[in-house]
Write a protein that holds these residues in place. Sequence first.
Motif, PDB file in Angstrom:
ATOM      1  N   GLN A   1       0.822  -1.228   0.026  1.00 43.80           N
ATOM      2  CA  GLN A   1       0.002  -0.077  -0.020  1.00 43.80           C
ATOM      3  C   GLN A   1       0.782   1.434   0.016  1.00 43.80           C
ATOM      4  O   GLN A   1       0.382   2.268   0.432  1.00 43.80           O
ATOM      5  N   LEU A   2       2.184   1.165  -0.507  1.00 47.30           N
ATOM      6  CA  LEU A   2       2.997   2.286  -0.681  1.00 47.30           C
ATOM      7  C   LEU A   2       2.442   3.361  -1.435  1.00 47.30           C
ATOM      8  O   LEU A   2       1.930   3.277  -2.480  1.00 47.30           O
ATOM      9  N   HIS A   3       2.398   4.690  -0.952  1.00 52.19           N
ATOM     10  CA  HIS A   3       1.735   5.832  -1.317  1.00 52.19           C
ATOM     11  C   HIS A   3       3.140   6.593  -2.078  1.00 52.19           C
ATOM     12  O   HIS A   3       4.159   6.834  -1.549  1.00 52.19           O
TER      13      HIS A   3
ATOM     14  N   GLU B   1       6.268  14.824  -7.044  1.00 53.21           N
ATOM     15  CA  GLU B   1       7.281  15.087  -6.461  1.00 53.21           C
ATOM     16  C   GLU B   1       8.536  14.259  -7.067  1.00 53.21           C
ATOM     17  O   GLU B   1       9.575  14.654  -7.360  1.00 53.21           O
ATOM     18  N   MET B   2       8.270  12.949  -7.646  1.00 54.23           N
ATOM     19  CA  MET B   2       9.028  12.201  -8.291  1.00 54.23           C
ATOM     20  C   MET B   2       9.474  12.700  -9.648  1.00 54.23           C
ATOM     21  O   MET B   2      10.647  12.821 -10.087  1.00 54.23           O
TER      22      MET B   2
ATOM     23  N   THR C   1      17.498  16.875 -11.990  1.00 51.73           N
ATOM     24  CA  THR C   1      18.763  16.033 -12.330  1.00 51.73           C
ATOM     25  C   THR C   1      19.205  16.640 -13.942  1.00 51.73           C
ATOM     26  O   THR C   1      20.163  16.328 -14.171  1.00 51.73           O
ATOM     27  N   SER C   2      18.109  16.767 -14.582  1.00 52.74           N
ATOM     28  CA  SER C   2      18.422  17.276 -16.033  1.00 52.74           C
ATOM     29  C   SER C   2      17.774  18.737 -16.450  1.00 52.74           C
ATOM     30  O   SER C   2      16.709  18.725 -17.059  1.00 52.74           O
ATOM     31  N   GLU C   3      18.280  19.692 -15.665  1.00 50.88           N
ATOM     32  CA  GLU C   3      17.782  21.024 -15.872  1.00 50.88           C
ATOM     33  C   GLU C   3      17.476  21.376 -17.442  1.00 50.88           C
ATOM     34  O   GLU C   3      16.729  22.123 -17.960  1.00 50.88           O
TER      35      GLU C   3
END
Length: 192
Positions: A150-152, A157-158, A165-167
């Motif tokens: 049941q991980l939220h 955000e991800m 990381t790659s602007e």
Amino acid sequence: PDYSIFVGELTPEVDDFQLYDYFLKRYPSCLDCKIATDLLGYSRGYAYVRFGEQGDQMRALQDCQNAPGLGGKRIRLSIGISKRLKAEFQRYPSYNYNDYYQDYQNYYSQWNYDPYADYNYSSYAPYDSMQADTSAMVEISDDLIIEDPQLHLDIDEMNRQFMETSEEFYDSLMNCHWQPLDTVTSDIPFAI
């Protein structure tokens, strides 16, 4: 008696008259020819030729096999079976192999003979008594990482972390968006 041959590999331009003329010139006992057609009247590529004499039928099979001169392909011949003969063959029942098999099973029992008596079935252990080796399964299950089903997950955000990381990649994506015009007649802006 009806002596027919099957003529295959006919091209679509060959009609009944051409086929009849082709065989009548060579074999005077040729009675008629019929090209098989579909529901729209197009040739199916094969026909039947009927002869009055068996000798002409056999000579046609030998002489005209792979013969040119009738359409664009070489014709293929075989003996044709009339509908009357086909119906006569279908009248006889087919052989039932199950009847033979039943008789064969009872064949040895007449003399109290068992053909499978020499086999030793007692050397095989019953399936229920077999014990599975579970120690290997326990070792594997200890090494597994248990996760919360049941991980939220916070997708926004991800995505933000990935884009940081790659602007450069993020900037190029944002700059390629098409900006709508004020009106249909507005001038298209040039790239900056």
